[in-house]
Design a protein around this motif. Structure first.
Motif, mmCIF file in Angstrom:
data_model
loop_
_atom_site.group_PDB
_atom_site.id
_atom_site.type_symbol
_atom_site.label_atom_id
_atom_site.label_comp_id
_atom_site.label_asym_id
_atom_site.label_seq_id
_atom_site.Cartn_x
_atom_site.Cartn_y
_atom_site.Cartn_z
ATOM 1 N N GLU A 1 -58.256 -31.849 -10.244
ATOM 2 C CA GLU A 1 -58.214 -30.533 -10.899
ATOM 3 C C GLU A 1 -59.471 -29.724 -10.571
ATOM 4 O OE1 GLU A 1 -56.702 -27.431 -13.059
ATOM 5 O OE2 GLU A 1 -55.672 -29.306 -12.605
ATOM 6 N N ALA A 2 -60.613 -30.373 -10.591
ATOM 7 C CA ALA A 2 -61.874 -29.697 -10.271
ATOM 8 C C ALA A 2 -61.894 -29.229 -8.821
ATOM 9 C CB ALA A 2 -63.060 -30.621 -10.553
ATOM 10 N N ASN A 3 -61.338 -30.040 -7.928
ATOM 11 C CA ASN A 3 -61.308 -29.680 -6.507
ATOM 12 C C ASN A 3 -60.607 -28.357 -6.266
ATOM 13 O OD1 ASN A 3 -62.599 -32.044 -5.872
ATOM 14 N ND2 ASN A 3 -60.811 -33.050 -5.008
ATOM 15 N N SER A 4 -59.565 -28.091 -7.031
ATOM 16 C CA SER A 4 -58.830 -26.833 -6.820
ATOM 17 C C SER A 4 -59.725 -25.620 -7.060
ATOM 18 C CB SER A 4 -57.581 -26.780 -7.702
ATOM 19 O OG SER A 4 -57.920 -26.735 -9.062
ATOM 20 N N SER A 5 -60.689 -25.746 -7.944
ATOM 21 C CA SER A 5 -61.646 -24.653 -8.165
ATOM 22 C C SER A 5 -62.721 -24.627 -7.095
ATOM 23 C CB SER A 5 -62.310 -24.792 -9.540
ATOM 24 O OG SER A 5 -61.364 -24.641 -10.557
ATOM 25 N N ILE A 6 -63.256 -25.788 -6.760
ATOM 26 C CA ILE A 6 -64.332 -25.881 -5.770
ATOM 27 C C ILE A 6 -63.878 -25.339 -4.423
ATOM 28 C CG2 ILE A 6 -65.831 -27.478 -4.484
ATOM 29 C CD1 ILE A 6 -66.591 -27.245 -7.445
ATOM 30 N N LEU A 7 -62.651 -25.618 -4.049
ATOM 31 C CA LEU A 7 -62.165 -25.211 -2.731
ATOM 32 C C LEU A 7 -61.921 -23.702 -2.622
ATOM 33 C CD1 LEU A 7 -59.834 -28.229 -1.889
ATOM 34 C CD2 LEU A 7 -62.162 -27.771 -1.081
ATOM 35 N N ASN A 8 -62.082 -22.976 -3.719
ATOM 36 C CA ASN A 8 -62.037 -21.512 -3.676
ATOM 37 C C ASN A 8 -63.368 -20.915 -3.232
ATOM 38 O OD1 ASN A 8 -59.349 -20.889 -4.527
ATOM 39 N ND2 ASN A 8 -59.930 -21.617 -6.549
#
Length: 100
Positions: A32-39
């Motif tokens: 879930e955190a990755n989806s934000s980081i990859l932005n």
């Protein structure tokens, strides 16, 4: 908070929230955190070589194969040990602290 990196701070705050505010496994929270980081793009750190390198290292830990970062990061996180996932979560939190 400073005026630098408002977009980065927004996405890393969302990532930290995903890591902290769930009863799911650490791997699920990391996905879930990755989806934000990859932005966040590495270009957002132009002018700050140290942060650029730290962010690049974090991306390398999330997805060593750079063809499709989102897919690879999900697959990587799903197969991490708790220790590996916690290490990356710690790095995300440390990075958020550095940019605030």
């Amino acid at each position: 908070m400073g005026d630098k990196y408002p977009n980065v701070r927004e996405h890393f705050f969302a990532a930290v929230r995903a890591l902290a505010a769930s009863a799911d496994s650490i791997q699920a929270r990391l996905i879930e955190a990755n989806s934000s980081i990859l932005n966040v793009t590495i270009d957002e750190f132009d002018g700050d070589l140290e942060l650029k390198i730290k962010f690049a290292k974090l991306l390398d830990l999330l997805a060593t194969d750079h063809d499709d970062l989102e897919t690879v990061s999900v697959e990587n996180a799903a197969h991490m040990t708790d220790f590996e996932a916690i290490k990356i979560a710690d790095l995300m939190c440390d990075f958020f602290y550095e940019i605030t």
